[in-house]
Design a protein around this motif. Structure first.
Motif, PDB file in Angstrom:
ATOM      1  N   ARG A  58      37.228  20.618  64.649  1.00  0.00           N
ATOM      2  CA  ARG A  58      36.657  19.462  63.951  1.00  0.00           C
ATOM      3  C   ARG A  58      35.433  18.939  64.706  1.00  0.00           C
ATOM      4  N   VAL A  59      35.015  19.668  65.674  1.00  0.00           N
ATOM      5  CA  VAL A  59      33.843  19.259  66.455  1.00  0.00           C
ATOM      6  C   VAL A  59      32.628  20.084  66.014  1.00  0.00           C
ATOM      7  N   VAL A  60      31.565  19.387  65.665  1.00  0.00           N
ATOM      8  CA  VAL A  60      30.352  20.083  65.213  1.00  0.00           C
ATOM      9  C   VAL A  60      29.138  19.560  65.970  1.00  0.00           C
ATOM     10  N   ASN A  61      28.017  20.196  65.764  1.00  0.00           N
ATOM     11  CA  ASN A  61      26.802  19.766  66.466  1.00  0.00           C
ATOM     12  C   ASN A  61      26.207  18.550  65.767  1.00  0.00           C
ATOM     13  N   SER A  62      25.387  17.805  66.462  1.00  0.00           N
ATOM     14  CA  SER A  62      24.783  16.597  65.886  1.00  0.00           C
ATOM     15  C   SER A  62      23.716  16.964  64.861  1.00  0.00           C
ATOM     16  N   ASN A  63      23.245  18.161  64.888  1.00  0.00           N
ATOM     17  CA  ASN A  63      22.213  18.575  63.927  1.00  0.00           C
ATOM     18  C   ASN A  63      22.865  19.121  62.658  1.00  0.00           C
ATOM     19  N   GLY A  67      28.395  25.377  64.965  1.00  0.00           N
ATOM     20  CA  GLY A  67      28.574  25.700  66.377  1.00  0.00           C
ATOM     21  C   GLY A  67      29.412  26.939  66.543  1.00  0.00           C
ATOM     22  N   LYS A  68      30.407  26.902  67.389  1.00  0.00           N
ATOM     23  CA  LYS A  68      31.247  28.088  67.617  1.00  0.00           C
ATOM     24  C   LYS A  68      32.709  27.683  67.639  1.00  0.00           C
ATOM     25  N   PHE A  69      33.560  28.675  67.750  1.00  0.00           N
ATOM     26  CA  PHE A  69      34.995  28.408  67.771  1.00  0.00           C
ATOM     27  C   PHE A  69      35.701  29.495  68.574  1.00  0.00           C
ATOM     28  N   ALA A  70      36.738  29.103  69.287  1.00  0.00           N
ATOM     29  CA  ALA A  70      37.450  30.048  70.150  1.00  0.00           C
ATOM     30  C   ALA A  70      37.998  31.222  69.343  1.00  0.00           C
ATOM     31  N   LEU A  71      38.427  30.970  68.123  1.00  0.00           N
ATOM     32  CA  LEU A  71      39.007  32.029  67.281  1.00  0.00           C
ATOM     33  C   LEU A  71      37.953  32.671  66.400  1.00  0.00           C
ATOM     34  N   GLY A  72      36.736  32.148  66.445  1.00  0.00           N
ATOM     35  CA  GLY A  72      35.686  32.713  65.587  1.00  0.00           C
ATOM     36  C   GLY A  72      35.031  31.630  64.749  1.00  0.00           C
ATOM     37  N   LYS A  75      36.240  31.300  61.226  1.00  0.00           N
ATOM     38  CA  LYS A  75      37.558  30.661  61.133  1.00  0.00           C
ATOM     39  C   LYS A  75      37.381  29.145  61.143  1.00  0.00           C
ATOM     40  N   LYS A  76      36.499  28.686  61.954  1.00  0.00           N
ATOM     41  CA  LYS A  76      36.239  27.244  62.060  1.00  0.00           C
ATOM     42  C   LYS A  76      35.728  26.706  60.720  1.00  0.00           C
ATOM     43  N   ILE A  77      34.796  27.398  60.143  1.00  0.00           N
ATOM     44  CA  ILE A  77      34.241  26.978  58.850  1.00  0.00           C
ATOM     45  C   ILE A  77      35.344  26.933  57.799  1.00  0.00           C
ATOM     46  N   ALA A  78      36.164  27.965  57.795  1.00  0.00           N
ATOM     47  CA  ALA A  78      37.250  28.033  56.806  1.00  0.00           C
ATOM     48  C   ALA A  78      38.184  26.841  56.977  1.00  0.00           C
ATOM     49  N   LEU A  79      38.507  26.507  58.205  1.00  0.00           N
ATOM     50  CA  LEU A  79      39.417  25.384  58.476  1.00  0.00           C
ATOM     51  C   LEU A  79      38.789  24.074  58.005  1.00  0.00           C
ATOM     52  N   LEU A  80      37.538  23.868  58.314  1.00  0.00           N
ATOM     53  CA  LEU A  80      36.852  22.627  57.929  1.00  0.00           C
ATOM     54  C   LEU A  80      36.827  22.493  56.407  1.00  0.00           C
ATOM     55  N   LYS A  81      36.498  23.554  55.744  1.00  0.00           N
ATOM     56  CA  LYS A  81      36.445  23.535  54.277  1.00  0.00           C
ATOM     57  C   LYS A  81      37.827  23.233  53.718  1.00  0.00           C
ATOM     58  N   GLU A  82      38.821  23.821  54.330  1.00  0.00           N
ATOM     59  CA  GLU A  82      40.184  23.629  53.843  1.00  0.00           C
ATOM     60  C   GLU A  82      40.643  22.193  54.069  1.00  0.00           C
ATOM     61  N   GLU A  83      40.103  21.552  55.059  1.00  0.00           N
ATOM     62  CA  GLU A  83      40.500  20.166  55.346  1.00  0.00           C
ATOM     63  C   GLU A  83      39.768  19.196  54.441  1.00  0.00           C
ATOM     64  N   GLY A  84      38.859  19.693  53.652  1.00  0.00           N
ATOM     65  CA  GLY A  84      38.153  18.818  52.719  1.00  0.00           C
ATOM     66  C   GLY A  84      36.748  18.484  53.186  1.00  0.00           C
ATOM     67  N   ILE A  85      36.313  19.084  54.257  1.00  0.00           N
ATOM     68  CA  ILE A  85      34.965  18.809  54.758  1.00  0.00           C
ATOM     69  C   ILE A  85      33.966  19.693  54.006  1.00  0.00           C
TER      70      ILE A  85
END
Length: 106
Positions: A58-63, A67-72, A75-85
């Motif tokens: 749930r941490v992103v860049n200010s711009n 950014g990046k994610f430990a699992l990829g 994967k981070k994008i997918a999680l954010l989208k799934e959470e409603g972001i």
DNA sequence: ATACTATGGTACG
DNA sequence: CGTACCATAGTAT
């Protein structure tokens, strides 16, 4: 020093306070830690022993960049989208939409 | 002490 | 708007 908790530990505590559907920027966390340790925050996530317990996705860049994610990053994008972001996906890059409106306030 | 980094900001085109 | 370069802070080795 007494440093009860290393900078890294403080980052995890803050991250766990982020509710689902909200995101925070590294600068935001660093600022709450009392400085401009943007890099230290990301470094802490990289050292994060529990990438699922701590919502580091749930941490992103200010711009607005993901950014990046430990699992990829994907994967981070997918999680954010799934959470409603809302994410603005281009060809191979993704950025947060209305970041300022989805930014969580500690 | 040195190198590296999941960044930020400013500058330029 | 996209890319480039520099500065800053903290951890790990």
């Amino acid at each position: 020093m007494d440093s009860n908790k290393s900078f890294n530990e403080k980052c995890y505590s803050l991250l766990m306070q982020i509710p689902r559907g909200k995101v925070v920027t590294y600068a935001d966390i660093a600022h709450h830690l009392g400085g401009k340790a943007y890099q230290a925050v990301g470094n802490a996530m990289a050292s994060n022993p529990t990438p699922i317990i701590v919502p580091c996705h749930r941490v992103v860049n200010s711009n607005g960049a993901i950014g990046k994610f430990a699992l990829g990053t994907a994967k981070k994008i997918a999680l954010l989208k799934e959470e409603g972001i809302l994410i603005d996906e281009h060809k191979d890059s993704a950025k947060i939409v209305n970041l300022d409106k989805q930014r969580h306030t500690f």
